[in-house]
Design an enzyme around this catalytic site. Sequence first.
Site, PDB file in Angstrom:
ATOM      1  N   ASN A  10     -27.509-109.121 -35.235  1.00  0.00           N
ATOM      2  CA  ASN A  10     -28.193-109.389 -36.505  1.00  0.00           C
ATOM      3  C   ASN A  10     -27.203-109.067 -37.624  1.00  0.00           C
ATOM      4  O   ASN A  10     -26.941-107.903 -37.897  1.00  0.00           O
ATOM      5  CB  ASN A  10     -29.441-108.497 -36.611  1.00  0.00           C
ATOM      6  CG  ASN A  10     -30.089-108.599 -37.974  1.00  0.00           C
ATOM      7  OD1 ASN A  10     -29.795-109.498 -38.751  1.00  0.00           O
ATOM      8  ND2 ASN A  10     -30.986-107.669 -38.279  1.00  0.00           N
ATOM      9  N   LYS A  12     -27.516-109.573 -40.724  1.00  0.00           N
ATOM     10  CA  LYS A  12     -28.148-109.200 -42.012  1.00  0.00           C
ATOM     11  C   LYS A  12     -27.454-109.954 -43.148  1.00  0.00           C
ATOM     12  O   LYS A  12     -27.045-111.095 -42.973  1.00  0.00           O
ATOM     13  CB  LYS A  12     -28.117-107.685 -42.210  1.00  0.00           C
ATOM     14  CG  LYS A  12     -28.619-106.923 -40.991  1.00  0.00           C
ATOM     15  CD  LYS A  12     -28.873-105.480 -41.276  1.00  0.00           C
ATOM     16  CE  LYS A  12     -29.233-104.765 -39.989  1.00  0.00           C
ATOM     17  NZ  LYS A  12     -29.784-103.452 -40.184  1.00  0.00           N
ATOM     18  N   HIS A  94     -38.528-107.976 -38.707  1.00  0.00           N
ATOM     19  CA  HIS A  94     -37.560-106.880 -38.807  1.00  0.00           C
ATOM     20  C   HIS A  94     -38.076-105.861 -39.819  1.00  0.00           C
ATOM     21  O   HIS A  94     -38.657-106.226 -40.844  1.00  0.00           O
ATOM     22  CB  HIS A  94     -36.186-107.427 -39.246  1.00  0.00           C
ATOM     23  CG  HIS A  94     -35.104-106.400 -39.087  1.00  0.00           C
ATOM     24  ND1 HIS A  94     -34.919-105.383 -39.981  1.00  0.00           N
ATOM     25  CD2 HIS A  94     -34.173-106.236 -38.117  1.00  0.00           C
ATOM     26  CE1 HIS A  94     -33.909-104.627 -39.571  1.00  0.00           C
ATOM     27  NE2 HIS A  94     -33.436-105.129 -38.436  1.00  0.00           N
ATOM     28  N   GLU A  96     -36.705-104.215 -42.044  1.00  0.00           N
ATOM     29  CA  GLU A  96     -36.216-104.364 -43.421  1.00  0.00           C
ATOM     30  C   GLU A  96     -37.045-105.400 -44.172  1.00  0.00           C
ATOM     31  O   GLU A  96     -37.204-105.312 -45.394  1.00  0.00           O
ATOM     32  CB  GLU A  96     -34.719-104.721 -43.398  1.00  0.00           C
ATOM     33  CG  GLU A  96     -33.886-103.505 -43.020  1.00  0.00           C
ATOM     34  CD  GLU A  96     -32.535-103.822 -42.405  1.00  0.00           C
ATOM     35  OE1 GLU A  96     -32.088-104.974 -42.470  1.00  0.00           O
ATOM     36  OE2 GLU A  96     -31.945-102.886 -41.836  1.00  0.00           O
ATOM     37  N   GLU A 169     -37.418-101.368 -32.225  1.00  0.00           N
ATOM     38  CA  GLU A 169     -36.401-100.843 -33.142  1.00  0.00           C
ATOM     39  C   GLU A 169     -36.991 -99.701 -33.976  1.00  0.00           C
ATOM     40  O   GLU A 169     -37.640 -99.949 -35.005  1.00  0.00           O
ATOM     41  CB  GLU A 169     -35.937-101.944 -34.100  1.00  0.00           C
ATOM     42  CG  GLU A 169     -35.256-103.107 -33.427  1.00  0.00           C
ATOM     43  CD  GLU A 169     -34.235-103.738 -34.363  1.00  0.00           C
ATOM     44  OE1 GLU A 169     -33.074-103.845 -33.954  1.00  0.00           O
ATOM     45  OE2 GLU A 169     -34.576-104.088 -35.509  1.00  0.00           O
ATOM     46  N   GLY A 175     -29.122 -98.284 -38.316  1.00  0.00           N
ATOM     47  CA  GLY A 175     -28.000 -98.018 -39.222  1.00  0.00           C
ATOM     48  C   GLY A 175     -27.726 -96.539 -39.461  1.00  0.00           C
ATOM     49  O   GLY A 175     -26.963 -96.187 -40.362  1.00  0.00           O
ATOM     50  N   SER A 214     -28.794 -98.604 -33.836  1.00  0.00           N
ATOM     51  CA  SER A 214     -27.540 -97.870 -33.603  1.00  0.00           C
ATOM     52  C   SER A 214     -26.976 -98.044 -32.195  1.00  0.00           C
ATOM     53  O   SER A 214     -26.416 -97.102 -31.624  1.00  0.00           O
ATOM     54  CB  SER A 214     -27.720 -96.382 -33.936  1.00  0.00           C
ATOM     55  OG  SER A 214     -27.984 -96.214 -35.311  1.00  0.00           O
TER      56      SER A 214
HETATM   57  C1  PEP Z   1     -30.939-103.904 -36.791  1.00  0.00           C
HETATM   58  O1  PEP Z   1     -30.901-103.957 -38.001  1.00  0.00           O
HETATM   59  O2  PEP Z   1     -31.658-104.695 -36.156  1.00  0.00           O
HETATM   60  C2  PEP Z   1     -30.137-102.881 -36.129  1.00  0.00           C
HETATM   61  C3  PEP Z   1     -30.436-102.593 -34.895  1.00  0.00           C
HETATM   62  O3  PEP Z   1     -29.132-102.327 -36.858  1.00  0.00           O
HETATM   63  P1  PEP Z   1     -28.031-101.260 -36.328  1.00  0.00           P
HETATM   64  O4  PEP Z   1     -27.571-101.728 -34.987  1.00  0.00           O
HETATM   65  O5  PEP Z   1     -26.954-101.317 -37.375  1.00  0.00           O
HETATM   66  O6  PEP Z   1     -28.724 -99.943 -36.261  1.00  0.00           O
END
Ligand code: PEP
Length: 253
Positions: A10, A12, A94, A96, A169, A175, A214
């Site tokens: 992803n 973003k 997601h 976000e 998630e 992040g 992460s």
């Molecule tokens: C995400 O935004 O879906 C995600 C898993 O981000 P990260 O791997 O940077 O934690």
Amino acid sequence: MAGAKLVAGNWKMHGTSADLCEIEAIAEAARALNGRVEVALCVPATLIHRASEAFPGFPIGAQDIHMAEKGAHTGDLCAAMLHDAGAVLTIVGHSERRDAHREDDSCVRAKAEAALRSELRVILCVGESDAERGSGRAVEVVCGQLDASLPGGEAAAGAVPDRLAVAYEPIWAIGTGKIPTTGDIAEMHRALRQRLLAAFGEAGRQVRILYGGSVKPANAVEIFAIPDVGGALVGGASLKAADFLPIVEAAAR
Ligand code: PEP
């Protein structure tokens, strides 16, 4: 659960045409795996057409869609437009977007159904906040989210299990460099599997449940060894082939 793991990146709001070389390196390595891992990249909408034309056969995805088929929605993109541009899948729900765009479960469900009606595959995200995890309600909250966001009706019929994946998630892990314990991930995936079986019967057993938050080269082997982890949704570590490919290789083991 379906055989090969799915590892989706992803991007973003990162990436311009200067980064097509990263997609090329990832697509080439993915091809060499001969289907042992399914790899995809959900890039910014501005890159979908260029990437899908440049790397035919490599799955390029969107990060969101509008739930309507068309209409007066300035700045939004519907599933048919993204499919026409070359996307073969999309993320919906997601955290976000749930947070910054106030998307609730019914909105996420409508988006998932719109995507499936338009031939796109869907990665549907669910996850708890830090406070929900701290209060011991993580499983209850995330299962409730899944129940209310799952596509249903005609859109889901025939799309499950092949065109639907769920991504667990935890919001507090995205992040941040923090991840749940392997036991907590296993417990959540077990609970989500039960919800998928309740919703779709035996077909729910084949829906892949990805872990996201992460995921890095250093923790990928451990995460992929957890029962019922069917792949990963990867943010920051998917931007560079050098970081992403060791994760893909870990999924191939
Ligand atoms: C995400 O935004 O879906 C995600 C898993 O981000 P990260 O791997 O940077 O934690």
